[in-house]
Design a protein around this motif. Structure first.
Motif, short mmCIF file in Angstrom:
data_model
loop_
_atom_site.label_atom_id
_atom_site.label_comp_id
_atom_site.label_asym_id
_atom_site.label_seq_id
_atom_site.Cartn_x
_atom_site.Cartn_y
_atom_site.Cartn_z
N PRO A 61 0.79 -1.15 -0.04
CA PRO A 61 0.11 0.22 -0.07
C PRO A 61 1.02 1.33 -0.09
O PRO A 61 0.48 2.31 -0.75
N GLU A 62 1.91 1.20 0.89
CA GLU A 62 2.76 2.60 0.89
C GLU A 62 3.28 3.10 -0.57
O GLU A 62 3.41 4.16 -0.81
N THR A 63 3.73 1.78 -1.22
CA THR A 63 4.27 2.48 -2.67
C THR A 63 3.41 2.83 -3.34
O THR A 63 3.92 3.13 -4.59
N VAL A 64 2.02 2.75 -3.25
CA VAL A 64 1.03 3.45 -4.15
C VAL A 64 0.18 4.58 -3.43
O VAL A 64 -0.67 5.00 -3.78
N GLY A 65 0.96 4.96 -2.59
CA GLY A 65 0.55 6.06 -1.90
C GLY A 65 -0.78 5.92 -0.90
O GLY A 65 -1.42 6.85 -0.48
N LEU A 66 -0.86 4.59 -0.34
CA LEU A 66 -1.94 4.50 0.71
C LEU A 66 -1.18 3.97 2.17
O LEU A 66 -1.45 2.75 2.61
N PRO A 67 -0.81 4.89 2.96
CA PRO A 67 -0.11 4.63 3.86
C PRO A 67 -0.90 4.38 5.21
O PRO A 67 -0.53 4.02 6.24
N VAL A 68 -2.11 5.19 5.31
CA VAL A 68 -2.92 5.04 6.49
C VAL A 68 -3.88 3.84 6.56
O VAL A 68 -4.84 3.80 5.45
N ASN A 69 -3.67 3.00 7.34
CA ASN A 69 -4.64 1.86 7.52
C ASN A 69 -5.44 1.88 8.68
O ASN A 69 -5.04 2.11 9.76
N ALA A 70 -6.80 1.88 8.40
CA ALA A 70 -7.74 2.25 9.48
C ALA A 70 -8.54 0.98 9.79
O ALA A 70 -9.23 0.27 8.78
N PHE A 71 -8.86 0.95 10.95
CA PHE A 71 -9.75 -0.35 11.34
C PHE A 71 -11.17 0.37 11.83
O PHE A 71 -10.96 1.22 12.95
N VAL A 72 -12.23 0.29 11.21
CA VAL A 72 -13.36 0.91 11.68
C VAL A 72 -14.67 0.31 11.99
O VAL A 72 -15.04 -1.12 11.07
N VAL A 113 -9.75 0.17 5.99
CA VAL A 113 -9.85 1.14 4.98
C VAL A 113 -8.41 1.49 4.94
O VAL A 113 -7.80 1.67 5.74
N LEU A 114 -7.84 1.71 3.58
CA LEU A 114 -6.66 2.16 3.33
C LEU A 114 -7.00 3.86 2.44
O LEU A 114 -7.94 3.74 1.56
N VAL A 115 -6.25 4.82 2.95
CA VAL A 115 -6.34 5.96 2.35
C VAL A 115 -4.92 6.60 2.41
O VAL A 115 -4.10 6.20 2.80
N PRO A 116 -4.83 7.55 1.71
CA PRO A 116 -3.50 8.44 1.58
C PRO A 116 -2.92 9.23 2.76
O PRO A 116 -2.03 9.41 2.90
N ALA A 119 -6.28 13.44 6.49
CA ALA A 119 -7.34 14.27 5.85
C ALA A 119 -8.21 13.51 4.90
O ALA A 119 -9.38 13.83 5.03
N ALA A 120 -7.63 12.44 4.12
CA ALA A 120 -8.60 11.69 3.24
C ALA A 120 -9.54 10.72 4.07
O ALA A 120 -10.77 10.61 3.65
N PHE A 121 -9.00 10.20 5.25
CA PHE A 121 -9.75 9.58 6.15
C PHE A 121 -11.09 10.20 6.52
O PHE A 121 -12.05 9.88 6.52
N GLU A 122 -10.84 11.68 6.93
CA GLU A 122 -11.78 12.46 7.55
C GLU A 122 -12.86 12.62 6.34
O GLU A 122 -14.10 12.34 6.72
N THR A 140 -13.02 4.35 15.27
CA THR A 140 -11.75 4.06 14.61
C THR A 140 -10.65 3.70 15.11
O THR A 140 -10.28 4.56 16.23
N SER A 141 -9.61 2.77 14.80
CA SER A 141 -8.41 2.94 15.28
C SER A 141 -7.44 2.87 14.10
O SER A 141 -7.70 1.98 13.08
N PHE A 142 -6.39 3.33 14.32
CA PHE A 142 -5.44 3.34 13.19
C PHE A 142 -4.04 2.56 13.37
O PHE A 142 -3.83 2.44 14.51
N ALA A 143 -3.71 1.55 12.51
CA ALA A 143 -2.67 0.78 12.48
C ALA A 143 -1.54 1.63 12.23
O ALA A 143 -1.15 2.52 11.69
N LEU A 144 -0.41 1.32 13.54
CA LEU A 144 0.79 1.91 13.46
C LEU A 144 1.74 1.14 12.49
O LEU A 144 2.54 1.87 11.82
N ARG A 145 1.54 -0.43 12.66
CA ARG A 145 2.57 -1.09 11.60
C ARG A 145 2.03 -2.12 11.49
O ARG A 145 1.57 -2.83 12.93
#
Length: 157
Positions: A61-72, A113-116, A119-122, A140-145
């Motif tokens: 995901p990070e290589t295509v600009g989607l580093p934010v991984n959210a569990f909702v 959910v994967l977002v860039p 702000a995109a998640f909001e 929502t919880s955000f994955a750190l790694r």
């Protein structure tokens, strides 16, 4: 319905293809100890029976600009068939939703959910997810790694 009629060679084929779905039939048959024709027949049979449902390329995901991984986690105000179907049909249309599970417990659904960006998640949350009829609560919880992130099923002998 589980496929309990998989033999040891079928399971070996599944393990190898999960490790590398781009194996040629020649490479696969050498790995599992079959000649090419029977190996190809077995793979096709596994595909026809729905044991193998498809082949994909796994993209970081990070290589295509989607580093934010959210569990909702989502709670609906009502859990009748109409509200469940409305929610499920809506989230199926959101490309950011990678996984959606109907759950037991405190939440009705769990999404990944994967977002860039945050702000995109909001934007996704405020303008799309919370506007689905029947959504009562979002947590929502955000994955750190990632610690463990597998795609291969643990197919046993």
């Amino acid at each position: 319905m589980p496929n309990t009629d998989l033999d040891a060679i079928d399971r070996k084929i599944l393990r190898r293809l999960q490790q590398n779905g781009r194996l040629t039939n020649q490479q696969l048959c050498e790995d599992v100890g079959l000649s090419p024709s029977p190996c190809l027949r077995r793979v096709r049979a596994l595909e026809e029976r729905g044991v193998i449902s498809g082949y994909v390329a796994l993209v970081e995901p990070e290589t295509v600009g989607l580093p934010v991984n959210a569990f909702v986690r989502i709670r609906l105000d009502q859990q009748d068939d109409h509200h469940l179907a409305t929610f499920e049909n809506a989230v199926a249309e959101f490309p950011e939703v990678m996984d959606c599970y109907l759950m037991t417990g405190e939440a009705d659904y769990q999404l990944r959910v994967l977002v860039p960006s945050l702000a995109a998640f909001e934007d996704f949350l405020r303008k799309r997810l919370t506007r689905i009829a029947g959504v009562a609560q979002v947590t929502t919880s955000f994955a750190l790694r990632p610690i463990v992130n597998r795609t291969a099923l643990p197919v046993q002998d």
